[in-house]
Scaffold this motif. Structure first.
Motif, PDB file in Angstrom:
ATOM      1  N   LYS A  42       0.988  -1.206   0.068  1.00 31.03           N
ATOM      2  CA  LYS A  42      -0.067  -0.118   0.119  1.00 31.03           C
ATOM      3  C   LYS A  42       0.762   1.243  -0.036  1.00 31.03           C
ATOM      4  O   LYS A  42       0.694   2.327  -0.602  1.00 31.03           O
ATOM      5  N   ALA A  43       1.943   1.323   0.759  1.00 31.97           N
ATOM      6  CA  ALA A  43       2.836   2.418   0.815  1.00 31.97           C
ATOM      7  C   ALA A  43       3.573   2.696  -0.557  1.00 31.97           C
ATOM      8  O   ALA A  43       3.600   3.765  -1.108  1.00 31.97           O
ATOM      9  N   MET A  44       3.948   1.782  -1.181  1.00 31.29           N
ATOM     10  CA  MET A  44       4.877   1.869  -2.503  1.00 31.29           C
ATOM     11  C   MET A  44       3.694   2.182  -3.462  1.00 31.29           C
ATOM     12  O   MET A  44       4.031   3.065  -4.360  1.00 31.29           O
ATOM     13  N   SER A  45       2.673   1.715  -3.477  1.00 31.06           N
ATOM     14  CA  SER A  45       1.263   2.036  -4.507  1.00 31.06           C
ATOM     15  C   SER A  45       1.240   3.574  -4.223  1.00 31.06           C
ATOM     16  O   SER A  45       0.994   4.246  -5.414  1.00 31.06           O
ATOM     17  N   ALA A  46       1.269   4.087  -3.112  1.00 27.97           N
ATOM     18  CA  ALA A  46       0.781   5.581  -2.983  1.00 27.97           C
ATOM     19  C   ALA A  46       2.022   6.460  -3.221  1.00 27.97           C
ATOM     20  O   ALA A  46       2.026   7.493  -3.701  1.00 27.97           O
ATOM     21  N   LEU A  47       3.400   5.795  -3.170  1.00 32.96           N
ATOM     22  CA  LEU A  47       4.506   6.449  -3.222  1.00 32.96           C
ATOM     23  C   LEU A  47       4.861   6.701  -4.848  1.00 32.96           C
ATOM     24  O   LEU A  47       5.807   7.143  -5.313  1.00 32.96           O
ATOM     25  N   LEU A  48       4.470   5.583  -5.466  1.00 34.96           N
ATOM     26  CA  LEU A  48       5.041   5.441  -6.872  1.00 34.96           C
ATOM     27  C   LEU A  48       3.892   5.602  -8.005  1.00 34.96           C
ATOM     28  O   LEU A  48       3.372   4.868  -8.387  1.00 34.96           O
ATOM     29  N   PRO A  49       3.612   7.032  -8.208  1.00 36.14           N
ATOM     30  CA  PRO A  49       2.815   7.423  -9.176  1.00 36.14           C
ATOM     31  C   PRO A  49       2.902   7.008 -10.560  1.00 36.14           C
ATOM     32  O   PRO A  49       3.995   6.947 -10.880  1.00 36.14           O
TER      33      PRO A  49
ATOM     34  N   MET B 187      10.926  -5.666 -20.055  1.00 34.99           N
ATOM     35  CA  MET B 187      10.261  -5.935 -18.849  1.00 34.99           C
ATOM     36  C   MET B 187       8.802  -5.308 -19.003  1.00 34.99           C
ATOM     37  O   MET B 187       8.446  -4.309 -19.882  1.00 34.99           O
ATOM     38  N   CYS B 188       7.872  -5.406 -18.044  1.00 35.88           N
ATOM     39  CA  CYS B 188       6.611  -5.066 -18.138  1.00 35.88           C
ATOM     40  C   CYS B 188       6.372  -4.516 -16.711  1.00 35.88           C
ATOM     41  O   CYS B 188       6.347  -5.277 -15.549  1.00 35.88           O
ATOM     42  N   ILE B 189       6.303  -3.256 -16.553  1.00 39.83           N
ATOM     43  CA  ILE B 189       6.002  -2.438 -15.299  1.00 39.83           C
ATOM     44  C   ILE B 189       4.918  -1.597 -15.406  1.00 39.83           C
ATOM     45  O   ILE B 189       4.347  -1.326 -16.549  1.00 39.83           O
ATOM     46  N   GLY B 190       4.648  -0.979 -14.217  1.00 39.38           N
ATOM     47  CA  GLY B 190       3.485   0.203 -14.364  1.00 39.38           C
ATOM     48  C   GLY B 190       2.499  -0.334 -13.334  1.00 39.38           C
ATOM     49  O   GLY B 190       2.190  -1.655 -12.838  1.00 39.38           O
TER      50      GLY B 190
ATOM     51  N   THR C 192       7.029  -4.033 -10.576  1.00 40.18           N
ATOM     52  CA  THR C 192       7.343  -2.496 -10.447  1.00 40.18           C
ATOM     53  C   THR C 192       7.792  -2.254  -8.924  1.00 40.18           C
ATOM     54  O   THR C 192       8.863  -1.797  -8.731  1.00 40.18           O
ATOM     55  N   ILE C 193       7.181  -2.818  -7.831  1.00 36.63           N
ATOM     56  CA  ILE C 193       7.302  -2.813  -6.728  1.00 36.63           C
ATOM     57  C   ILE C 193       8.872  -3.229  -6.172  1.00 36.63           C
ATOM     58  O   ILE C 193       9.492  -3.000  -5.335  1.00 36.63           O
ATOM     59  N   LEU C 194       9.177  -4.426  -7.120  1.00 37.31           N
ATOM     60  CA  LEU C 194      10.379  -5.150  -6.744  1.00 37.31           C
ATOM     61  C   LEU C 194      11.305  -4.183  -7.122  1.00 37.31           C
ATOM     62  O   LEU C 194      12.544  -4.193  -6.651  1.00 37.31           O
ATOM     63  N   LEU C 195      11.228  -3.655  -8.105  1.00 34.57           N
ATOM     64  CA  LEU C 195      12.241  -2.748  -9.077  1.00 34.57           C
ATOM     65  C   LEU C 195      12.533  -1.760  -8.025  1.00 34.57           C
ATOM     66  O   LEU C 195      13.999  -1.426  -7.727  1.00 34.57           O
ATOM     67  N   PHE C 196      11.617  -0.862  -7.368  1.00 35.54           N
ATOM     68  CA  PHE C 196      12.008   0.068  -6.526  1.00 35.54           C
ATOM     69  C   PHE C 196      12.372  -0.554  -5.136  1.00 35.54           C
ATOM     70  O   PHE C 196      13.260   0.294  -4.715  1.00 35.54           O
ATOM     71  N   LEU C 197      11.985  -1.530  -4.677  1.00 34.37           N
ATOM     72  CA  LEU C 197      12.447  -1.912  -3.321  1.00 34.37           C
ATOM     73  C   LEU C 197      13.868  -2.562  -3.488  1.00 34.37           C
ATOM     74  O   LEU C 197      14.701  -2.316  -2.586  1.00 34.37           O
ATOM     75  N   THR C 198      14.300  -2.948  -4.552  1.00 38.39           N
ATOM     76  CA  THR C 198      15.622  -3.436  -4.657  1.00 38.39           C
ATOM     77  C   THR C 198      16.580  -2.219  -4.655  1.00 38.39           C
ATOM     78  O   THR C 198      17.738  -2.235  -4.194  1.00 38.39           O
ATOM     79  N   ASN C 199      16.201  -0.988  -5.382  1.00 41.79           N
ATOM     80  CA  ASN C 199      17.110   0.041  -5.321  1.00 41.79           C
ATOM     81  C   ASN C 199      16.918   0.461  -3.800  1.00 41.79           C
ATOM     82  O   ASN C 199      18.042   1.161  -3.392  1.00 41.79           O
ATOM     83  N   LEU C 200      15.860   0.645  -3.263  1.00 43.97           N
ATOM     84  CA  LEU C 200      15.938   1.195  -1.822  1.00 43.97           C
ATOM     85  C   LEU C 200      16.789   0.269  -0.983  1.00 43.97           C
ATOM     86  O   LEU C 200      17.356   0.787  -0.207  1.00 43.97           O
TER      87      LEU C 200
ATOM     88  N   ILE D 211      11.160  -9.226   1.937  1.00 45.59           N
ATOM     89  CA  ILE D 211      10.205  -8.972   0.764  1.00 45.59           C
ATOM     90  C   ILE D 211      10.684  -9.043  -0.338  1.00 45.59           C
ATOM     91  O   ILE D 211      10.050  -9.617  -1.256  1.00 45.59           O
ATOM     92  N   VAL D 212      11.968  -8.582  -0.435  1.00 48.78           N
ATOM     93  CA  VAL D 212      12.615  -8.701  -1.995  1.00 48.78           C
ATOM     94  C   VAL D 212      13.050  -9.965  -2.328  1.00 48.78           C
ATOM     95  O   VAL D 212      12.753 -10.388  -3.440  1.00 48.78           O
ATOM     96  N   THR D 213      13.444 -10.734  -1.296  1.00 50.21           N
ATOM     97  CA  THR D 213      13.626 -12.166  -1.652  1.00 50.21           C
ATOM     98  C   THR D 213      12.276 -13.044  -1.803  1.00 50.21           C
ATOM     99  O   THR D 213      12.347 -13.808  -3.049  1.00 50.21           O
ATOM    100  N   ALA D 214      11.402 -12.912  -1.184  1.00 48.86           N
ATOM    101  CA  ALA D 214      10.032 -13.158  -1.738  1.00 48.86           C
ATOM    102  C   ALA D 214       9.548 -12.955  -3.158  1.00 48.86           C
ATOM    103  O   ALA D 214       8.954 -13.694  -3.612  1.00 48.86           O
ATOM    104  N   LEU D 215       9.658 -11.735  -3.332  1.00 43.48           N
ATOM    105  CA  LEU D 215       9.206 -11.150  -4.579  1.00 43.48           C
ATOM    106  C   LEU D 215      10.066 -11.628  -5.669  1.00 43.48           C
ATOM    107  O   LEU D 215       9.577 -12.011  -6.805  1.00 43.48           O
ATOM    108  N   ARG D 216      11.331 -12.018  -5.550  1.00 42.29           N
ATOM    109  CA  ARG D 216      12.332 -12.385  -6.397  1.00 42.29           C
ATOM    110  C   ARG D 216      11.716 -13.949  -6.699  1.00 42.29           C
ATOM    111  O   ARG D 216      11.746 -14.474  -7.974  1.00 42.29           O
TER     112      ARG D 216
END
Length: 372
Positions: free
Chosen positions: A53-60, A113-116, A157-165, A182-187
């Motif tokens: 929910k937090a990432m969805s709000a932060l990543l317009p 990649m397919c993101i958004g 998309t969330i994985l992409l940003f969490l990895t950078n974070l 969470i990144v490990t589970a996403l991967r």
């Protein structure tokens, strides 16, 4: 191209060679059971809902679109027209109503990649465009459209940003632990979702040889004259069956940081599915429909996933999977089995160990010939 394919501004265009179309197809038709189960496990991970929910709000959505609009080439009738035609064809075949935006980004590394979040965006690199021929590229575009139809773009998309974070907060004590969980589970889910999308690519391209060639090129570059599909698939068999329990652990450690399964494994999985009854049923027009998605049972999805994993354990030649199968089957002396698997020996009457006979495991049972 057929005459109908010139209807570029409508959804009535058809592929450059006649391919079957799948009206109303549900992503359930091609989704790998491990993809569905990994996504369910991901959603149950402690803290995932909060992060999601937090990432969805932060990543317009607008920021992503502006990024690619400003620094990539948008695919359309005037730019990369051949890719635009492939994209429309893929959406037509899988009956995706809205054609996603597609961009070509300058990067020598072959990738797509397919993101958004609200709407999917497909991005392919120049390295990939230059590497693949038309039919191979068609399978890749279908692969990405499959991600869009499955709704994978949000989690990717969330994985992409969490990895950078995670890289930015690595210096904070314990700050990286929760994120990396969470990144490990996403991967893990990401890798399984690639197997689903490979299937979608095959449904779009409807040319297994082209899909195989594309994977081989991603692994070994543009040297098809030096490569052989059968030999490439033999690598996957050797990878799965080779080594002992220590190698099984190393395989797990090797794959954990990756977002994609190993290329030979993807090729073997896709070929197996292409030869299955499920694939033939889809090609014959018998497949799950989107209109029935609302009536699907979560329990059935779990049952399908459990059956898939049970079959994987039974049929796998990997030493670790064989051990899991033995344990699940009620085999005794777990400590002895673990010892023998790691040491390569079997317990004798005096409690020592001896080298195992070639072709047998630590329990003395015939393991069959090893493919090399």
């Amino acid at each position: 191209m057929t005459e109908d394919s010139h209807e570029a501004d409508t959804h009535e265009n058809v592929p450059s060679r006649q391919r079957k179309r799948f009206p109303g197809i549900s992503s359930r038709a091609y989704e790998h059971p491990a993809d569905r189960s990994a996504l369910v496990a991901l959603r149950k991970l402690t803290g995932f809902d909060t992060v999601f929910k937090a990432m969805s709000a932060l990543l317009p959505e607008r920021s992503l679109r502006l990024l690619f609009l400003s620094d990539s080439v948008r695919v359309g009738d005037a730019q990369f027209a051949h890719l635009h035609a492939m994209l429309r064809d893929a959406c037509y075949i899988l009956d995706l109503e809205k054609v996603p935006a597609m961009y070509v980004a300058q990067d020598p590394k072959p990738n797509a990649m397919c993101i958004g979040l609200d709407e999917p965006i497909i991005v392919v690199t120049t390295g990939l465009v230059e590497l693949l021929d038309e039919e191979e590229m068609r399978a890749v575009v279908g692969h990405e459209v499959g991600h869009a139809l499955s709704g994978h773009s949000v989690y990717r998309t969330i994985l992409l940003f969490l990895t950078n974070l995670a890289l930015k907060v690595a210096w904070i004590p314990l700050g990286n632990v929760a994120i990396m969980a969470i990144v490990t589970a996403l991967r893990e889910w990401f890798r399984k979702s690639e197997l689903s999308a490979d299937r979608a690519g095959l449904l779009v391209g409807q040319d297994l040889r082209a899909s195989m060639r594309g994977l081989m090129k991603i692994a070994g570059g543009n040297h098809l004259h030096e490569m052989n599909v059968d030999a490439f698939l033999e690598q996957a068999a050797e990878y799965e069956a080779g080594g002992d329990l220590r190698d099984s652990v190393l395989k797990i450690l090797n794959v954990l940081p990756r977002t994609h399964p190993f290329t030979t494994v993807r090729a073997a999985e896709l070929k197996k599915w292409a030869e299955s009854r499920d694939f033939q049923r889809i090609m014959d027009g018998h497949y799950p429909r989107r209109e029935d998605d609302k009536d699907t049972s979560v329990t059935d999805s779990f049952r399908d996933s459990a059956a898939h994993y049970a079959d994987t354990v039974r049929s796998s030649k990997d030493p670790l999977m064989k051990l899991v199968g033995d344990i699940a089957g009620g085999a005794g002396d777990l400590g002895g089995k673990l010892r023998d698997k790691f040491t390569g020996g079997g317990g004798n009457g005096g409690g020592g160990s001896r080298p195992s006979d070639e072709g047998t495991g630590g329990d003395g049972r015939d393991q069959g010939p090893r493919k090399s």
